[in-house]
Design an enzyme around this catalytic site. Structure first.
Site, PDB file in Angstrom:
ATOM      1  N   LYS A  18      -1.478  -8.009  -3.028  1.00 48.13           N
ATOM      2  CA  LYS A  18      -1.674  -9.762  -2.625  1.00 48.13           C
ATOM      3  C   LYS A  18      -3.568  -9.701  -2.428  1.00 48.13           C
ATOM      4  O   LYS A  18      -4.241  -8.632  -2.523  1.00 48.13           O
ATOM      5  CB  LYS A  18      -1.473  -9.376  -0.754  1.00 48.13           C
ATOM      6  CG  LYS A  18      -1.446 -10.933  -0.732  1.00 48.13           C
ATOM      7  CD  LYS A  18      -1.246 -11.393   0.735  1.00 48.13           C
ATOM      8  CE  LYS A  18      -1.357 -12.150   1.874  1.00 48.13           C
ATOM      9  NZ  LYS A  18      -0.169 -12.328   2.780  1.00 48.13           N
ATOM     10  N   SER A  40       2.247 -16.729   3.504  1.00 46.79           N
ATOM     11  CA  SER A  40       0.612 -16.362   2.207  1.00 46.79           C
ATOM     12  C   SER A  40       0.326 -15.396   1.184  1.00 46.79           C
ATOM     13  O   SER A  40      -0.293 -15.695  -0.080  1.00 46.79           O
ATOM     14  CB  SER A  40       0.042 -16.217   3.699  1.00 46.79           C
ATOM     15  OG  SER A  40      -0.119 -14.884   4.102  1.00 46.79           O
ATOM     16  N   SER A  41       1.790 -14.734   1.165  1.00 45.37           N
ATOM     17  CA  SER A  41       2.094 -14.045  -0.282  1.00 45.37           C
ATOM     18  C   SER A  41       2.514 -15.000  -1.385  1.00 45.37           C
ATOM     19  O   SER A  41       3.185 -13.808  -1.822  1.00 45.37           O
ATOM     20  CB  SER A  41       2.585 -12.971   0.341  1.00 45.37           C
ATOM     21  OG  SER A  41       2.331 -11.830   1.120  1.00 45.37           O
ATOM     22  N   ILE A  78       2.326 -11.487   8.567  1.00 41.31           N
ATOM     23  CA  ILE A  78       2.070 -12.366  10.338  1.00 41.31           C
ATOM     24  C   ILE A  78       2.859 -13.488  10.902  1.00 41.31           C
ATOM     25  O   ILE A  78       3.051 -13.549  12.688  1.00 41.31           O
ATOM     26  CB  ILE A  78       1.026 -12.694  10.493  1.00 41.31           C
ATOM     27  CG1 ILE A  78       0.153 -11.844  11.909  1.00 41.31           C
ATOM     28  CG2 ILE A  78       0.080 -13.643   9.859  1.00 41.31           C
ATOM     29  CD1 ILE A  78      -1.399 -12.323  12.173  1.00 41.31           C
ATOM     30  N   GLY A  79       3.679 -13.775  10.255  1.00 38.85           N
ATOM     31  CA  GLY A  79       4.957 -14.498  10.158  1.00 38.85           C
ATOM     32  C   GLY A  79       5.611 -15.555   9.271  1.00 38.85           C
ATOM     33  O   GLY A  79       6.484 -16.474   9.269  1.00 38.85           O
ATOM     34  N   GLY A  80       5.662 -14.778   8.238  1.00 36.70           N
ATOM     35  CA  GLY A  80       6.754 -14.788   7.877  1.00 36.70           C
ATOM     36  C   GLY A  80       6.420 -14.633   6.485  1.00 36.70           C
ATOM     37  O   GLY A  80       7.055 -14.981   5.230  1.00 36.70           O
ATOM     38  N   SER A  81       5.200 -14.239   5.919  1.00 41.96           N
ATOM     39  CA  SER A  81       4.276 -14.489   4.893  1.00 41.96           C
ATOM     40  C   SER A  81       4.908 -13.617   3.664  1.00 41.96           C
ATOM     41  O   SER A  81       4.196 -13.944   2.078  1.00 41.96           O
ATOM     42  CB  SER A  81       2.812 -14.322   5.112  1.00 41.96           C
ATOM     43  OG  SER A  81       1.900 -15.086   6.035  1.00 41.96           O
TER      44      SER A  81
END
Length: 555
Positions: free
Chosen positions: A150, A225-226, A246-249
């Site tokens: 990433k 985000s990934s 950090i929140g499902g990334s």
């Protein structure tokens, strides 16, 4: 006539003052406009340099791949790309395949996938240098395996932009700990992948590198985000990827793109050397983990990273090697489950995926127990952040409460912190909630938990409007429970027809938007989520593998 001269002098003085003030104001305004233009010009120049670096790396990679093909015409690229990570690793170890053939095959495929999906930020041409002494690492668990990373994971000499302009032209002075460990284990990091701006969205696009598309449907997002990792792995351009969550990334892109993804317990893997736009935030911790086509591949990366070398490089990471015995255990599991968290009603395909997986697990002899997260609405208001002034949040909370109670509650509980004591109180509230959930978990005598996962992939531009739907992945960041996703089915025409009658749990604007966001999803992958208690990462992965096995046997 003296008084006339006196007033002339006063008028002249006032006129001079007016001229001075006017000139000063015009100069200040002009200076402000110039500074704004200058900053804009600087940003544009930085973006252009970043795009030029990417283009140069893509062209360099293309030339290198063509040269390798010309000099090695018998290399069966399609065969190499079709191998699972386990098969690929075996053939690299026994010499059937060379690291050169594998790297150039994947680099060529990455170029093709990036051309369709725009998922890469830069090809790491230094990866060719690793080939010169790669045999020194033949004993490594990932010997010769190309790995994508990433954008925010530091690689020496390259930016970790996080999708924001202010982080451009700041090449990393050294590799991150995870990249160092990957190299020590014989892996070859060869490409960096795209992220949303600031990495705080589950879409995937930014002003520097543009938007990444979903490999199954270009009208859909790859997630974030990934998201670059999810698209590249699912598109076949990488056999193994490394992201952050950090929140499902990790889990959202894995779900949207139809691959496996795993978020370990925070600090199970080192974050030293990784970049972030919210460093210092402690209530919800980021976690680094793998994305791959199957669960065994996730496990191989975890085994490789959880080694003495990483524990030496980063002493803040607990020195806990991978527990193979737990992962390979065979005892029947007691599995909690829920098919609706009460906050965001799942889509018809999500509900069906959960129900079908539950049936498979029961038939295999596992015990399924109904479970629900206590006070989920309260927990979500601890972690979904709004950057609005406090007075406006309070006003909107009162205004919206009669019509949209869910949105009102979010505003009301996020008025910010007026003191250090308030911040400490919020941290204490998080700790209390974690223990409350674990107490309920213990009361139900659970081993692991099965729950829905966001999906199918959303249409572009909807993720920024639907923070409500992260109610499925984000609680496990707050709780710091290891969690992973496994694709189990695809959206059917019947699911799409049933979606027409979707109303949601609250029937508010978020529910209406969600219905639009997931429409047109026939054929898209749908996943379930597997969860365990903190530091029981191996048990979570074992549960994921069991789900994967049962789904494959059914097919």
């Amino acid at each position: 006539m003296d008084w006339i001269d006196h007033y002339k002098q006063l008028f002249a003085a006032d006129l001079n003052w007016i001229v001075i003030v006017t000139a000063t104001s015009c100069t200040a305004s002009g200076l402000g406009i110039w500074l704004k233009w200058f900053r804009h010009r600087q940003s544009w120049t930085k973006i252009q340099r970043a795009k030029d670096r990417r283009e140069k790396s893509l062209q360099g990679a293309e030339q290198g791949v063509l040269q390798f093909k010309d000099s090695h015409p018998k290399t069966d690229t399609n065969l190499i790309l079709s191998l699972s990570l386990a098969e690929l690793s075996k053939q690299l170890k026994d010499g059937t395949l060379t690291p050169q053939a594998v790297l150039y095959s994947y680099m060529g495929k990455t170029l093709e996938v990036n051309g369709r999906l725009n998922c890469c930020t830069e090809i790491l041409l230094e990866s060719w240098d690793q080939l010169e002494n790669i045999d020194s690492y033949r004993d490594g668990l990932l010997y010769g395996v190309p790995v994508s990373i990433k954008d925010n994971i530091a690689y020496k000499g390259h930016d970790s932009s996080c999708g924001v302009v202010c982080k451009l032209d700041l090449p990393a002075p050294a590799d991150s700990v995870l990249v160092k460990v990957l190299k020590r284990q014989g892996a070859i990091p060869f490409v960096k992948t795209n992220v949303p701006q600031g990495m705080l969205s589950f879409d995937c696009g930014n002003p520097i590198y543009g938007r990444t598309l979903n490999p199954h449907n270009h009208l859909k997002t790859s997630g974030g985000s990934s998201g670059g990792e999810g698209a590249l792995v699912a598109g076949g351009g990488s056999v193994l990827g490394l992201g952050s969550d950090i929140g499902g990334s990790i889990r959202i892109p894995a779900s949207f793109c139809g691959i496996c993804g795993f978020k370990p317990t925070a600090n199970r893997l080192s974050s030293l050397g990784a970049s972030s736009c919210n460093r210092g935030q402690k209530s919800v911790l980021s976690s680094f983990g793998p994305l791959a086509r199957d669960v065994d591949s996730l496990v191989l990366l975890m085994q490789a990273l959880l080694c003495d070398y990483m524990f030496t490089l980063d002493p803040t990471v607990p020195p806990i090697p991978f527990n193979q015995q737990i992962y390979q255990g065979g005892k029947r599991l007691r599995i909690g489950y829920y098919d609706n968290d009460g906050y965001s009603m799942p889509s018809p395909s999500m509900s069906r995926a959960l129900r079908e997986t539950k049936v498979l697990l029961e038939r295999a002899g596992h015990t399924l127990v109904p479970f629900s997260l206590p006070r989920l609405v309260y927990a979500l208001t601890q972690i979904i952040i709004y950057s609005l002034p406090q007075y406006l949040k309070k006003f909107l909370s009162i205004l919206l409460k009669p019509v949209f109670p869910r949105i009102s509650a979010s505003f009301d509980c996020l008025r910010g912190f007026g003191s250090v004591q308030d911040l400490w109180r919020q941290h204490a509230d998080v700790e209390d909630y974690i223990y409350e959930v674990m107490a309920e978990w213990r009361r139900c005598e659970l081993d692991v938990l099965l729950c829905p996962m966001m999906g199918p992939a959303y249409n572009h531009n909807y993720p920024g409007q639907l923070t409500s739907t992260v109610s499925y992945p984000i609680p496990y960041n707050l709780l710091n429970f290891p969690a992973g996703v496994v694709p189990v089915t695809t959206v059917t025409a019947e699911d799409e027809e049933e979606l027409r009658n979707y109303t949601g749990n609250y029937r508010d604007i978020w529910d209406k938007l969600y219905k639009k966001a997931v429409s047109g999803g026939v054929g898209l992958p749908v996943a379930v989520q597997c969860v365990a208690l903190p530091w029981q990462d191996e048990l979570c992965l074992r549960f994921m593998r069991e789900v994967e096995r049962l789904v494959q046997e059914k097919k």
